[in-house]
Design a protein around this motif. Structure first.
Motif, short mmCIF file in Angstrom:
data_model
loop_
_atom_site.label_atom_id
_atom_site.label_comp_id
_atom_site.label_asym_id
_atom_site.label_seq_id
_atom_site.Cartn_x
_atom_site.Cartn_y
_atom_site.Cartn_z
N UNK A 151 0.74 -1.15 -0.22
CA UNK A 151 -0.14 0.00 -0.08
C UNK A 151 0.80 1.27 0.11
N UNK A 152 2.15 0.91 0.19
CA UNK A 152 2.90 2.30 0.15
C UNK A 152 3.35 2.79 -1.22
N UNK A 153 2.88 2.13 -2.09
CA UNK A 153 3.10 2.49 -3.64
C UNK A 153 1.91 2.37 -4.37
N UNK A 154 0.72 2.68 -3.51
CA UNK A 154 -0.58 2.46 -4.22
C UNK A 154 -1.48 3.82 -4.12
N UNK A 155 -1.40 5.03 -4.62
CA UNK A 155 -1.61 6.13 -4.56
C UNK A 155 -3.46 6.14 -4.33
N UNK A 156 -3.72 5.17 -5.29
CA UNK A 156 -5.37 4.89 -5.22
C UNK A 156 -5.88 4.49 -3.88
N UNK A 157 -5.07 3.74 -3.25
CA UNK A 157 -5.65 3.21 -1.85
C UNK A 157 -5.31 4.19 -1.00
N UNK A 158 -6.37 5.00 -0.17
CA UNK A 158 -6.19 5.74 0.98
C UNK A 158 -6.32 5.21 2.05
N UNK A 207 1.40 16.09 -10.24
CA UNK A 207 0.19 15.37 -9.06
C UNK A 207 -1.27 15.92 -9.25
N UNK A 208 -1.31 17.32 -9.49
CA UNK A 208 -2.72 18.05 -9.41
C UNK A 208 -3.57 17.47 -10.40
N UNK A 209 -3.09 17.03 -11.46
CA UNK A 209 -4.19 16.43 -12.41
C UNK A 209 -3.92 14.61 -12.62
N UNK A 210 -3.19 14.20 -11.63
CA UNK A 210 -2.80 12.77 -11.89
C UNK A 210 -3.95 12.04 -11.19
N UNK A 211 -4.82 11.16 -12.07
CA UNK A 211 -6.19 10.67 -11.56
C UNK A 211 -5.66 9.54 -10.55
N UNK A 212 -4.49 9.14 -10.52
CA UNK A 212 -4.04 8.24 -9.37
C UNK A 212 -4.13 8.74 -8.15
N UNK A 213 -4.08 9.89 -7.94
CA UNK A 213 -4.10 10.95 -6.64
C UNK A 213 -5.54 11.50 -6.43
N UNK A 214 -6.30 11.46 -7.31
CA UNK A 214 -7.69 12.18 -7.03
C UNK A 214 -8.56 11.82 -5.72
N UNK A 262 -7.69 19.44 -11.33
CA UNK A 262 -9.11 19.05 -11.20
C UNK A 262 -9.17 18.36 -9.89
N UNK A 263 -8.27 18.08 -8.96
CA UNK A 263 -8.52 17.31 -7.86
C UNK A 263 -8.92 18.54 -7.04
N UNK A 264 -8.37 19.53 -6.97
CA UNK A 264 -8.82 20.72 -6.05
C UNK A 264 -10.38 21.03 -6.43
#
Length: 537
Positions: free
Chosen positions: A13-20, A400-407, A440-442
């Motif tokens: 999970x330390x390399x899975x940004x989709x998993x919060x 990162x601001x538009x990287x969908x993995x971090x949404x 888009x995330x903001x």
């Protein structure tokens, strides 16, 4: 990767940004301090070279709450501003990744049989993996908000259980926790265990207006499944009973969106001659909410301190209780020279009293939600708070601001902050984070907040800096950093100003004097449209 039968390690999970998170309970504003068992103190401890390295047989000790980087564990704190402390690009972390394993036994009270049992970890930097008696319980990210896990099925009342908390220092989350500060690792806020009835308050939302109107919206769940028949809520404010809103209950009964496993009810009253809350007059009322079973016995209770006040933006003015305010603010870190991000309530009170003596009336929680005790003190002593989410992607902001993995991470961090702190009258502004470009995330996070809490404005410097006069971005306030006084005055006099201008950072104080303060405040006090700012730091 070293093979591990542990599913949490295998998941990486330390390399899975989709998993919060995994198996983490929803954030809420219910007060759980009464009857909780604190788990602070010495824990067995090992510092591993990587999260998938095997746990050995040699243990030392580490104190909780505290950072292992300040406890001679073999890993030192690091300071960076913009640049990440490792070269790996998002969402990756370095192979050499200090990982702290904390372990201790807990005695679960026999009297908790039949109750819902919850483990709360106040803060872990940066990824938390939870096991009880060797069983995986959950995962959490966000170094500055608590994580709660239902451990009812993992423990046995009247018996002893072994809790293991594994904290991975570097992760995909580190790339959005790139604040200008010291990097640490560890469990930096308190850990506790508490129990509730299976029938419990899932959340309490308090809205108290300056005209004396009080609305308390409650959510009820039952850990066993469908809600039992006949439950009901009562409440009192300073000992005066609240009324149940029959119109609200009738509307919900007809609403197909309210299911059999989620109950909603509203309590309320109007306080005659209400004493309003401001930073100068921090008047608080005592609210108690009780959830009852059908036979009238109390299943759950939550206590809150309520401040009656309104926050709104009218034209280019930020108003509290209909009055234009000056924001004489300071940016604040959770920081102590000896204990890092672990700060006692006594130290916080001393800081705030000192600020009050020197005329400050506002705090920006730079750049993450502060310790929960800070907000209680701000309510009591009288400070306006701009509450800031734990988001700063400084080194890789544009990507990162538009990287969908971090949404999901952006929305999750903002939403959980709002859910935790929404009942504090001191919080008058939500901040979407710091120095993370604008994407888009903001907008997604702003949309969530505006729907959930329309009673407070939003600010985000990264959106507002594109055009101070814009009206269609994620910030309701123009909140620049270190903008020249002349430019601020010119904007306020231009006829184009559309929103308040309050600098989120000005008068940089690290290592030098605060020059031009007199000029800055002369301009603010003489120019309609300017309302102050927050000194760094």
């Amino acid at each position: 990767m070293t093979f591990s039968p542990d599913p949490l390690i295998a998941l990486r999970p330390w390399e899975a940004p989709e998993l919060t998170s995994w198996n983490r309970l929803p954030m809420n504003a219910v007060d759980r301090r009464s009857g909780a068992i604190p788990l602070d103190g010495d824990w067995r401890f090992q510092l591993l070279p990587a999260p998938d390295a095997p746990v050995g047989g040699a243990w030392t000790q580490a104190y909780v709450p505290g950072a292992w980087t300040l406890q001679d564990a073999g890993d030192l704190p690091q300071y960076t501003n913009v640049t990440m402390p490792f070269p790996d690009i998002p969402p990756h972390s370095p192979a050499a990744n200090p990982t702290g394993v904390y372990e201790r036994e807990i005695d679960v009270p026999a009297g908790w049989a039949g109750r819902r049992i919850v483990l709360q970890v106040g803060a872990a930097e940066s990824v938390l993996l939870v096991h009880v008696d060797g069983r995986p319980v959950g995962v959490s990210k966000d170094s500055h908000l608590a994580a709660e896990f239902d451990v009812t099925q993992a423990v046995r009342p009247g018996a002893r259980a072994t809790v293991r908390l594994t904290v991975v220092k570097w992760s995909d989350a580190s790339h959005i926790e790139d604040q200008d500060q010291w990097w640490h690792g560890g469990l930096t806020r308190s850990v506790l265990l508490y129990a509730t009835d299976p029938l419990h308050l899932a959340d309490v939302t308090v809205r108290a207006r300056r005209d004396g109107e009080l609305r308390v919206d409650c959510r009820v769940r039952d850990a066993r499944g469908p809600l039992p028949e006949g439950w009901y809520l009562t409440g009192e404010l300073d000992g005066v009973p609240l009324a149940q809103d029959a119109a609200f209950d009738a509307a919900n009964a007809e609403d197909e969106r309210v299911s059999g496993f989620l109950g909603e009810a509203r309590l309320g009253t109007t306080v005659p001659g209400v004493r309003t809350w401001t930073a100068e007059t921090p008047e608080l009322y005592a609210l108690t909410v009780r959830l009852h079973r059908a036979d009238g016995t109390v299943a759950d209770t939550s206590r809150h301190r309520v401040g009656f006040r309104d926050v709104e933006i009218v034209g280019r003015d930020l108003l509290v209780n209909g009055e234009r305010i000056f924001v004489r603010g300071v940016n604040r870190h959770d920081f102590h020279p000896l204990t890092g991000r672990t700060v006692t309530p006594e130290d916080m009170r001393a800081d705030l009293v000192l600020l009050k003596r020197f005329g400050f009336n506002a705090i920006r929680t730079a750049h993450y939600p502060n310790d929960p005790a800070l907000y209680d003190l701000a309510d009591e002593l009288g400070f306006y708070v701009a509450d800031e989410a734990d988001i700063e992607a400084h080194d890789h902001a544009h990507e990162i601001a538009d990287d969908p993995r971090y949404l999901n991470a952006f929305v999750d961090r903002v939403a959980r902050m709002v859910l935790r702190d929404k009942n504090h009258p001191s919080v008058i502004v939500w901040s979407l984070g710091n120095e993370s470009d604008y994407g888009a995330h903001h907008d997604a996070a702003a949309g969530w907040v505006r729907h959930h809490d329309p009673a407070r404005p939003l600010q985000y410097e990264g959106a507002a800096k594109l055009d101070w006069a814009a009206t269609d971005d994620a910030s309701d306030i123009a909140c620049p950093m270190y903008a020249p006084i002349e430019e601020c005055v010119a904007h306020a006099l231009s006829g184009h100003q559309t929103r308040p201008l309050i600098q989120c950072e000005y008068s940089h104080a690290m290592g030098n004097s605060n020059g031009t303060l007199a000029d800055f405040w002369a301009a603010v006090e003489e120019t309609p449209g300017l309302q102050g700012g927050f000194v760094w730091e």
